[in-house]
Design an enzyme around this catalytic site. Structure first.
Site, PDB file in Angstrom:
ATOM      1  N   ARG A  26      -3.033 -10.062   5.197  1.00  0.00           N
ATOM      2  CA  ARG A  26      -3.154 -10.272   3.837  1.00  0.00           C
ATOM      3  C   ARG A  26      -2.040  -9.698   3.078  1.00  0.00           C
ATOM      4  O   ARG A  26      -1.978  -8.530   3.064  1.00  0.00           O
ATOM      5  CB  ARG A  26      -4.544  -9.533   3.908  1.00  0.00           C
ATOM      6  N   LYS A  62       0.685  -1.314  -0.007  1.00  0.00           N
ATOM      7  CA  LYS A  62       0.084   0.041   0.009  1.00  0.00           C
ATOM      8  C   LYS A  62       0.641   1.007   0.018  1.00  0.00           C
ATOM      9  O   LYS A  62       1.951   1.250   0.464  1.00  0.00           O
ATOM     10  CB  LYS A  62      -1.109   0.045   1.092  1.00  0.00           C
TER      11      LYS A  62
END
Ligand code: PMM
Length: 284
Positions: free
Chosen positions: A263, A224
């Site tokens: 994740r 991210k």
């Protein structure tokens, strides 16, 4: 690690460490791996590879949630994910379905999915909570303030940890009121969703405050933007392909802090990090 949610298959419920969830986006446009596994056959092959490399669960998603993304039709989403979920499940690979739609989740459960991962925590589709109450799978409720098309505008907080905790608590209340056992629920702070870069770090640093809600936690930091920013320099954020080591560092720290799951895109190093965290914590 904290407890598992109830309803997991034994192969997962017996794990005594943080669960590694491998990401499989069957989309042309996800920010992190969009287009790479777009065909059903490519996606199935990637799912097998994630499992062989150590993913405990493969998280299959058919709709991009990157900032600014527009919605797709439900039929399109189902056509992307159902054959992939079916093929991987038939091979005994535990699959979660990453969707905001009850209809897609239900179709995937029919063909073997063992968990539902909803980035909207039940806020996007009014049918999600009533449907969930009629089944018994574990459910990941992520912190969400609105669709990807507008989420950057919703990234306003006075105290991000307090507000995310309060908003997740209200999802738990809504789930319980709909008849969903809170013991089935995994909560997720939703890193990068309606969060600017600087909002993600306090959430990671205060995972314990989120754990006080009483549910296992999933952390999704992989690739991210906030990792790119912390690694970047005057030339800007570190590119996507060079963020995995930072993601592995987050995995180690989150696992040591007691996260139920992480994740991630590349599972091998994350799994190693989880095993190190378990050994480290076990020696205390
Ligand atoms: N992030 C993305 C998609 N699904 N689900 C959960 N539970 N938590 C997340 O942080 C999350 C998610 C977006 O990232 P991707 O494009 O790499 O899948």
């Amino acid at each position: 690690m904290t407890r598992h949610p109830i309803g997991l298959p034994a192969v997962l419920a017996d794990l005594d460490r943080t669960v590694v969830m491998g990401i499989l986006n069957v989309t042309p446009d996800s920010f992190s791996d969009g287009g790479r596994w777009a065909s059903v056959q490519e996606a199935i092959a990637r799912g097998r590879q994630l499992s062989a490399e150590g993913a405990d669960i493969v998280d299959v998603g058919g709709e991009s949630t990157r900032p600014g993304a527009q919605r797709i039709e439900v039929a399109e989403e189902s056509a992307r994910v159902v054959p992939v979920v079916e093929a991987l499940s038939a091979e005994g690979i535990p699959v979660s379905i990453d969707t905001m739609r009850a209809e897609v989740a239900a179709a995937c459960l029919e063909v073997g999915a063992v968990m539902v991962n909803d980035v909207s925590g039940g806020m996007s589709d009014p049918a999600m909570l009533p449907w969930l109450a009629s089944v018994s799978v574990p459910y990941i409720a992520m912190h969400w303030r609105g669709p990807s098309s507008v989420m950057d505008e919703l990234a306003r907080y006075d105290d991000v940890v307090a507000e995310v905790t309060a908003e997740l608590r209200s999802r738990l209340v809504a789930l319980a009121e709909a008849g969903v056992d809170p013991l089935r629920v995994v909560l997720d702070p939703g890193l990068g969703f309606a969060k600017r870069s600087e909002h993600n770090w306090p959430l990671l640093a205060h995972l314990g405050r989120l754990q006080d809600l009483g549910c296992p936690l999933l952390v999704g930091a992989s690739r991210k933007r906030f990792l790119g920013d912390v690694l970047g320099n005057q030339g800007g954020a570190r590119p996507l392909a060079e963020r995995d080591a930072a993601g592995d560092a987050v995995t180690a720290l989150a696992a040591a802090a007691g996260a139920w799951g992480v994740r991630v895109h590349e599972v091998r190093a994350s799994r190693d990090a989880v095993l190190v965290a378990r050994a480290w914590q076990g020696a205390r």
